[in-house]
Write a protein that holds these residues in place. Structure first.
Motif, PDB file in Angstrom:
ATOM      1  N   VAL A 151       8.916  -2.148   2.159  1.00 20.73           N
ATOM      2  CA  VAL A 151       8.428  -0.468   1.989  1.00 20.73           C
ATOM      3  C   VAL A 151       9.301   0.151   2.954  1.00 20.73           C
ATOM      4  O   VAL A 151       9.627   1.503   2.407  1.00 20.73           O
ATOM      5  CB  VAL A 151       6.964  -0.641   2.143  1.00 20.73           C
ATOM      6  N   GLY A 152       9.502  -0.212   4.138  1.00 22.30           N
ATOM      7  CA  GLY A 152      10.207   0.589   5.033  1.00 22.30           C
ATOM      8  C   GLY A 152      11.742   0.811   4.758  1.00 22.30           C
ATOM      9  O   GLY A 152      12.439   1.610   4.821  1.00 22.30           O
ATOM     10  N   ARG A 153      12.298  -0.180   4.011  1.00 21.83           N
ATOM     11  CA  ARG A 153      13.615  -0.150   3.503  1.00 21.83           C
ATOM     12  C   ARG A 153      13.605   0.669   2.381  1.00 21.83           C
ATOM     13  O   ARG A 153      14.653   1.724   2.490  1.00 21.83           O
ATOM     14  CB  ARG A 153      14.041  -1.651   3.036  1.00 21.83           C
ATOM     15  N   TYR A 154      12.946   0.796   1.569  1.00 19.03           N
ATOM     16  CA  TYR A 154      12.850   1.969   0.170  1.00 19.03           C
ATOM     17  C   TYR A 154      12.503   3.147   0.572  1.00 19.03           C
ATOM     18  O   TYR A 154      12.688   4.098  -0.027  1.00 19.03           O
ATOM     19  CB  TYR A 154      12.335   1.210  -0.827  1.00 19.03           C
ATOM     20  N   HIS A 155      11.603   3.302   1.757  1.00 20.40           N
ATOM     21  CA  HIS A 155      10.876   4.557   1.854  1.00 20.40           C
ATOM     22  C   HIS A 155      10.915   4.680   3.426  1.00 20.40           C
ATOM     23  O   HIS A 155       9.756   5.014   3.872  1.00 20.40           O
ATOM     24  CB  HIS A 155       9.534   4.564   1.400  1.00 20.40           C
ATOM     25  N   GLY A 199       1.106   3.353   6.067  1.00 20.99           N
ATOM     26  CA  GLY A 199       1.850   2.579   5.124  1.00 20.99           C
ATOM     27  C   GLY A 199       1.634   1.055   5.558  1.00 20.99           C
ATOM     28  O   GLY A 199       0.713   0.845   6.634  1.00 20.99           O
ATOM     29  N   PRO A 200       2.092   0.150   4.877  1.00 19.47           N
ATOM     30  CA  PRO A 200       1.775  -1.168   5.059  1.00 19.47           C
ATOM     31  C   PRO A 200       1.921  -1.766   6.491  1.00 19.47           C
ATOM     32  O   PRO A 200       2.945  -1.349   7.174  1.00 19.47           O
ATOM     33  CB  PRO A 200       2.385  -1.957   4.088  1.00 19.47           C
ATOM     34  N   HIS A 230      -0.839   2.502  -4.189  1.00 12.41           N
ATOM     35  CA  HIS A 230      -0.318   1.502  -3.771  1.00 12.41           C
ATOM     36  C   HIS A 230      -0.714   0.853  -2.056  1.00 12.41           C
ATOM     37  O   HIS A 230      -1.318  -0.164  -1.796  1.00 12.41           O
ATOM     38  CB  HIS A 230       1.126   0.829  -3.708  1.00 12.41           C
ATOM     39  N   ASN A 231      -0.588   2.073  -1.540  1.00  9.72           N
ATOM     40  CA  ASN A 231      -0.965   2.157  -0.089  1.00  9.72           C
ATOM     41  C   ASN A 231      -2.397   1.621  -0.021  1.00  9.72           C
ATOM     42  O   ASN A 231      -2.660   1.028   1.147  1.00  9.72           O
ATOM     43  CB  ASN A 231      -0.620   3.448   0.450  1.00  9.72           C
ATOM     44  N   THR A 232      -2.989   2.386  -0.898  1.00 11.75           N
ATOM     45  CA  THR A 232      -4.591   2.278  -0.662  1.00 11.75           C
ATOM     46  C   THR A 232      -5.067   0.873  -1.010  1.00 11.75           C
ATOM     47  O   THR A 232      -6.137   0.120  -0.358  1.00 11.75           O
ATOM     48  CB  THR A 232      -5.371   3.241  -1.687  1.00 11.75           C
ATOM     49  N   GLU A 233      -4.548   0.220  -2.112  1.00 13.11           N
ATOM     50  CA  GLU A 233      -4.664  -1.208  -2.548  1.00 13.11           C
ATOM     51  C   GLU A 233      -4.448  -2.132  -1.392  1.00 13.11           C
ATOM     52  O   GLU A 233      -5.257  -3.174  -1.108  1.00 13.11           O
ATOM     53  CB  GLU A 233      -4.155  -1.551  -3.649  1.00 13.11           C
ATOM     54  N   TRP A 234      -3.243  -1.828  -0.812  1.00 14.77           N
ATOM     55  CA  TRP A 234      -2.800  -2.852   0.276  1.00 14.77           C
ATOM     56  C   TRP A 234      -3.465  -2.736   1.527  1.00 14.77           C
ATOM     57  O   TRP A 234      -3.772  -3.649   2.225  1.00 14.77           O
ATOM     58  CB  TRP A 234      -1.063  -2.840   0.484  1.00 14.77           C
ATOM     59  N   PHE A 235      -4.015  -1.658   1.822  1.00 16.92           N
ATOM     60  CA  PHE A 235      -5.013  -1.344   2.851  1.00 16.92           C
ATOM     61  C   PHE A 235      -6.040  -2.197   2.824  1.00 16.92           C
ATOM     62  O   PHE A 235      -6.771  -2.984   3.859  1.00 16.92           O
ATOM     63  CB  PHE A 235      -5.202   0.044   3.197  1.00 16.92           C
ATOM     64  N   ARG A 238       8.846   7.550   5.448  1.00 17.91           N
ATOM     65  CA  ARG A 238       7.911   8.212   4.579  1.00 17.91           C
ATOM     66  C   ARG A 238       6.394   7.895   5.061  1.00 17.91           C
ATOM     67  O   ARG A 238       6.069   6.739   5.406  1.00 17.91           O
ATOM     68  CB  ARG A 238       7.849   7.895   3.040  1.00 17.91           C
ATOM     69  N   ARG A 239       5.402   8.870   5.102  1.00 13.71           N
ATOM     70  CA  ARG A 239       4.230   8.516   5.327  1.00 13.71           C
ATOM     71  C   ARG A 239       3.142   8.588   4.174  1.00 13.71           C
ATOM     72  O   ARG A 239       2.981   9.590   3.618  1.00 13.71           O
ATOM     73  CB  ARG A 239       3.576   9.605   6.694  1.00 13.71           C
ATOM     74  N   PHE A 240       2.858   7.468   3.913  1.00 13.10           N
ATOM     75  CA  PHE A 240       1.808   7.381   2.810  1.00 13.10           C
ATOM     76  C   PHE A 240       0.429   7.635   3.276  1.00 13.10           C
ATOM     77  O   PHE A 240      -0.014   7.458   4.393  1.00 13.10           O
ATOM     78  CB  PHE A 240       1.774   5.963   2.215  1.00 13.10           C
ATOM     79  N   GLY A 241      -0.714   7.941   2.366  1.00 12.99           N
ATOM     80  CA  GLY A 241      -2.011   8.281   2.455  1.00 12.99           C
ATOM     81  C   GLY A 241      -3.039   7.409   1.967  1.00 12.99           C
ATOM     82  O   GLY A 241      -2.370   6.456   0.866  1.00 12.99           O
TER      83      GLY A 241
END
Length: 296
Positions: free
Chosen positions: A203-207, A251-252, A52-57, A210-213
């Motif tokens: 995303v910040g609320r639920y994670h 992250g987003p 998801h992080n990749t798609e939204w980037f 957390r650092r996404f790649g």
């Protein structure tokens, strides 16, 4: 509603000055739009992973480039109008609006990502879908903006293929002015900023923390590769910039935060004169780099 209140409603920590929403929309319209956008992002944010992080980037980077490109077009339109380069105005006004429409659509939680098919939507689909999605802000916004998007398209097409003897005067009071086009472009940019700010906060609320790649997927090439009829071109600056985000994007993030100083400076400097010209009248692409997006 002022910009600080809008930022607070999105849940974002990024300080941003909204240019069009506070004067065009009522408090309830803004509140309802943000509330609905946050709700639509909730299931996406709950299940958020690296894919998801990749798609939204990809979506965010493309949206940012569309807004920056529209800024060059808007500055060019003002410059052309000041110097009576009338023949360029229908083109500049229309593509400013088209590309901000693209940015708005790319950042919507209710528009699925289909890779190249999303990027290569037809102009009619982009304009009609933009008008339809503006209904979420309020029916009156679809009713007022959509006809102007379609009018800008008509005006561009007429002066691409035929040339009435009365020039732009043929449109009378229906002509889409440069100022009107900039106001609509700012509205669409504001909404794109809100959309991504809502995603970031969800995303910040639920994670938290957390650092996404970013994954090595084929769709990433859409951020730097440009296929035309005669060639497939890879932009070195886009390649370098995306490589930077591969390392730094965890992250987003909203459009304003994604527009780093280096990215913005390099983007606008690419439109500087090829040769040093000592002329106060020469076009300066970054004379108002913050015309649409609140940067610097």
């Amino acid at each position: 509603m002022d910009s600080d209140a809008i930022v607070s409603l999105t849940g974002s920590d990024f300080n941003y000055h909204y240019k069009e929403l506070p004067t065009r929309c009522s408090d309830s319209e803004i509140q309802n739009y943000i509330s609905r956008t946050r709700d639509l992002f909730d299931p996406i944010a709950r299940a958020f992973e690296d894919a998801h992080n990749t798609e939204w980037f990809i979506r965010s980077y493309l949206a940012l480039k569309y807004v920056l490109g529209s800024t060059v077009l808007a500055n060019s339109a003002e410059y052309a109008e000041e110097r009576n380069l009338q023949v360029t105005l229908p083109y500049l006004r229309y593509y400013m609006l088209l590309n901000c429409s693209r940015a708005f659509l790319l950042t919507l939680p209710c528009l699925g990502w289909r890779g190249e098919k999303t990027i290569e939507m037809t102009h009619n689909n982009i304009l009609n879908l933009t008008g339809d999605k503006l209904k979420r802000l309020g029916q009156r916004h679809e009713d007022t903006v959509k006809p102007r998007l379609l009018a800008a398209k008509d005006q561009r097409e007429l002066f691409s293929y035929r040339f009435p003897s009365t020039a732009l005067r043929i449109f009378g009071d229906d002509i889409v002015s440069v100022d009107e086009a900039i106001d609509i472009a700012r509205l669409l940019t504001d909404l794109a900023q809100i959309n991504l700010a809502c995603l970031e906060s969800r995303v910040g609320r639920y994670h938290p923390k957390r650092r996404f790649g970013l994954l090595d997927v084929d769709d990433m090439w859409h951020t730097m590769q440009y296929d035309v009829v005669t060639a497939s071109l890879i932009d070195d600056e886009d390649y370098s910039r995306v490589a930077y985000f591969v390392r730094k994007y965890t992250g987003p993030t909203c459009l304003g935060a994604l527009a780093t100083d280096g990215l913005v400076d390099e983007f606008f400097s690419a439109w500087s004169p090829l040769n040093d010209i000592d002329d106060e009248g020469v076009f300066n692409a970054d004379r108002q780099c913050n015309l649409l997006l609140d940067i610097w």
